[in-house]
Enzyme design. Structure first.
Site, PDB file in Angstrom:
ATOM      1  CG  LEU A  17      -1.934  -1.076   1.240  1.00  0.00           C
ATOM      2  CD1 LEU A  17      -2.878  -1.187   2.607  1.00  0.00           C
ATOM      3  CD2 LEU A  17      -2.980  -0.833   0.156  1.00  0.00           C
ATOM      4  N   GLY A  18       1.943   1.509   0.918  1.00  0.00           N
ATOM      5  CA  GLY A  18       2.750   2.525   0.885  1.00  0.00           C
ATOM      6  C   GLY A  18       3.577   2.849  -0.575  1.00  0.00           C
ATOM      7  CD  GLU A  37       6.325  -6.736  -4.157  1.00  0.00           C
ATOM      8  OE1 GLU A  37       6.529  -7.860  -3.518  1.00  0.00           O
ATOM      9  OE2 GLU A  37       6.149  -5.612  -3.309  1.00  0.00           O
ATOM     10  CD  GLN A 121      -2.267  -4.923   1.936  1.00  0.00           C
ATOM     11  OE1 GLN A 121      -2.475  -4.863   2.934  1.00  0.00           O
ATOM     12  NE2 GLN A 121      -0.971  -5.033   1.222  1.00  0.00           N
ATOM     13  CG  LEU A 145      17.269  -2.861  -4.136  1.00  0.00           C
ATOM     14  CD1 LEU A 145      17.744  -2.122  -5.499  1.00  0.00           C
ATOM     15  CD2 LEU A 145      17.309  -2.060  -3.025  1.00  0.00           C
ATOM     16  CE1 TYR A 224      -8.672  -7.934  18.964  1.00  0.00           C
ATOM     17  CE2 TYR A 224     -10.876  -6.848  18.580  1.00  0.00           C
ATOM     18  CZ  TYR A 224      -9.351  -6.741  18.397  1.00  0.00           C
ATOM     19  OH  TYR A 224      -8.892  -5.882  17.617  1.00  0.00           O
ATOM     20  CG  ASP A 308       4.277  -2.184   7.483  1.00  0.00           C
ATOM     21  OD1 ASP A 308       3.857  -1.386   8.161  1.00  0.00           O
ATOM     22  OD2 ASP A 308       3.791  -3.364   7.561  1.00  0.00           O
ATOM     23  N   GLY A 317      -7.211  -1.247  15.758  1.00  0.00           N
ATOM     24  CA  GLY A 317      -7.445  -0.069  15.273  1.00  0.00           C
ATOM     25  C   GLY A 317      -7.553   0.250  13.721  1.00  0.00           C
TER      26      GLY A 317
END
Length: 489
Positions: A17-18, A37, A121, A145, A224, A308, A317
């Site tokens: 996402l980033g 990627e 996602q 890379l 949970y 990240d 959250g």
């Protein structure tokens, strides 16, 4: 090292996402972008699901908001969203957290024209790829890379095509490291991190099964699980009969990821949903660590960290993926401003100053929620919750890029009562422009913006002159003369 004519303006390493957000927002601003990627495609798993209103504002800037909402198959059930702390799904509910989408919307709807969304996602990433490519970004999957050299003039990187084994060299003015929590780029630069560290270890299971007898169709609730035999979470996805199940394991008790075979996971799922005869179709099992880290530096010369690679936050959250998208937007507009000659290199230093501040808010909020729902032993040792609305829409940037007019140290304000002070997000106000009612938030996007009241004609003229001067440099300046909207009928 001298790079007089780099192959690309920005090399982005990492297609989550980033990284994809960085590529999209850079390409929209005319930058030459190459993203690599190592995986063969975008995510095939739901992973980070859900977009808060600030992210949807950014997606509107990127021209993808409508498409993201169109992929949001379970959005119609948002009003029924609840979070329950239970022993097993469908069992007695000793604690129910009144966190429905209706309440979240109530806390934010007066602060923004954009809605919440629940797109996963694996649906969002293909949209970002398509739009980044449409604006000229080159996206290479199955490419890694292998090494890089960074200097005052930019970066030289070695890439390997994982399909053919062929290697190539690419030069770039800047390198954006979006290569995840174990970022090899960050580590090679010796950038350390601080924070609470690893909090827990989990096995994530994606499975398919007909659970309509336990989970109502279309339910968007999250559970949970405090079962006598394990601790974990359970939730539906946007695909019919597909579910996620996370179970905590403890290496200190000799538990290992390899112990969680499909057979073992089937047993745990049966316990979680109280269905002894259930035969789930296990699609994926992965180990992951819940952690809280923030990088001590977000920039090293021509290399900048996003997502990240820059910060890791507990998923409680749902702010990790949203924050990564915010990183992509911020680093993109600042890089574009420097590349166009609109700003000097010092603007890039403000990216880390502002990003780390917001990341601290996000990590603290996520830790508070984690302690409340899953780790009560942490209560008292982590900050108290500020509230989603303040963290998402009420944060303040305090870097040298902001001409602050006060010394108020408070990092947030109530976005329902915005002050409009420098550093805060521009308030959402309904205005009339060219006879059309719209939000002030909709005035922003790919260019510099001047907001002026009707009596601010001189400011508008100055903006027009600046726009003419910068026209040859592909710089865009927009000015808006605002009037109060007509009364609602």
């Amino acid at each position: 090292m001298a790079l007089t004519k780099p192959d690309v303006d920005v090399l982005v390493v990492g297609g989550g996402l980033g990284g994809l957000s960085t590529a999209l927002f850079l390409a929209r601003r005319g930058a030459r972008v190459l993203l690599v990627e190592r995986h063969a495609s975008t995510s095939v798993l739901p992973k980070a699901a859900g977009q808060n209103p600030r992210t949807m504002e950014l997606f509107r800037f990127g021209g993808v908001a409508d498409e993201i909402l169109a992929t949001d198959d379970i959005r119609g059930a948002q009003g029924d969203f609840t979070i329950k702390v239970v022993e097993r799904v469908g069992g007695r509910v000793p604690a129910q957290l009144r966190e429905s989408f209706e309440e979240l919307v109530g806390a934010t709807e007066q602060c923004t024209p954009m809605p919440w969304a629940l797109a996963p996602q694996d649906r969002v990433e293909p949209v970002l790829v398509a739009h980044a490519a449409k604006h000229g970004a080159e996206i290479r999957f199955a490419t890694e890379l292998t090494s890089f050299q960074a200097g005052d003039d930019g970066v030289t990187a070695r890439l390997r095509d994982l399909g053919t084994g062929a290697e190539s060299t690419v030069s770039a003015r800047y390198l954006v490291a979006a290569d995840g929590p174990r970022s090899a780029i960050r580590e090679s630069l010796g950038i350390t991190r601080h924070g609470h560290g690893t909090l827990a270890h989990f096995m994530g299971v994606i499975f398919e099964a007909d659970l309509t007898a336990v989970v109502p169709p279309g339910s968007t609730g999250w559970y949970y699980l405090q079962h006598p035999d394990f601790t974990g979470t359970f939730g539906p996805t946007d695909r019919p009969n597909r579910h996620t199940f996370y179970v905590r394991y403890d290496p200190e008790r000799g538990e290992r990821p390899e112990d969680y075979t499909p057979q073992r996971c089937t047993e745990l799922i049966r316990l979680a949903v109280d269905a002894p005869g259930l035969v789930p179709d296990i699609l994926d099992i992965q180990a992951w660590d819940m952690a809280a880290y923030i990088a001590d530096r977000w920039r090293e010369g021509p290399v900048l960290l996003v997502g990240d690679a820059a910060k890791v936050t507990p998923p409680t959250g749902g702010m990790g993926g949203n924050t990564a998208i915010g990183h992509g937007f911020d680093v993109a507009w600042k890089l574009a401003a420097v590349l166009r000659g609109e700003a000097g290199e010092r603007l890039l230093d403000s990216y880390g100053a502002d990003g780390s501040l917001v990341s601290r808010l996000v990590v603290d909020e996520s830790l508070a929620i984690y302690a409340q729902r899953m780790a009560p032993h942490l209560l008292g040792s982590v900050p108290e919750e500020r509230g989603t609305a303040q963290v998402v829409l009420g944060f303040r940037y305090r870097s040298t890029a902001v001409a602050a007019e006060d010394d108020d140290p408070e990092p947030t304000e109530d976005p329902r009562r915005p002050s409009g002070r420098p550093g805060f997000r521009a308030p959402h106000v309904w205005i009339e422009q060219d006879g059309t009612r719209r939000s002030t938030v909709e005035l922003f996007g790919d260019c510099w913006v001047l907001l002026a009241a009707p009596e601010g004609g001189a400011w508008g003229q100055a903006a027009a002159r600046a726009a003419r001067i910068w026209a040859s440099a592909s710089t865009s300046i927009s000015s808006a003369a605002m009037s109060p909207p007509p009364p609602a009928n």
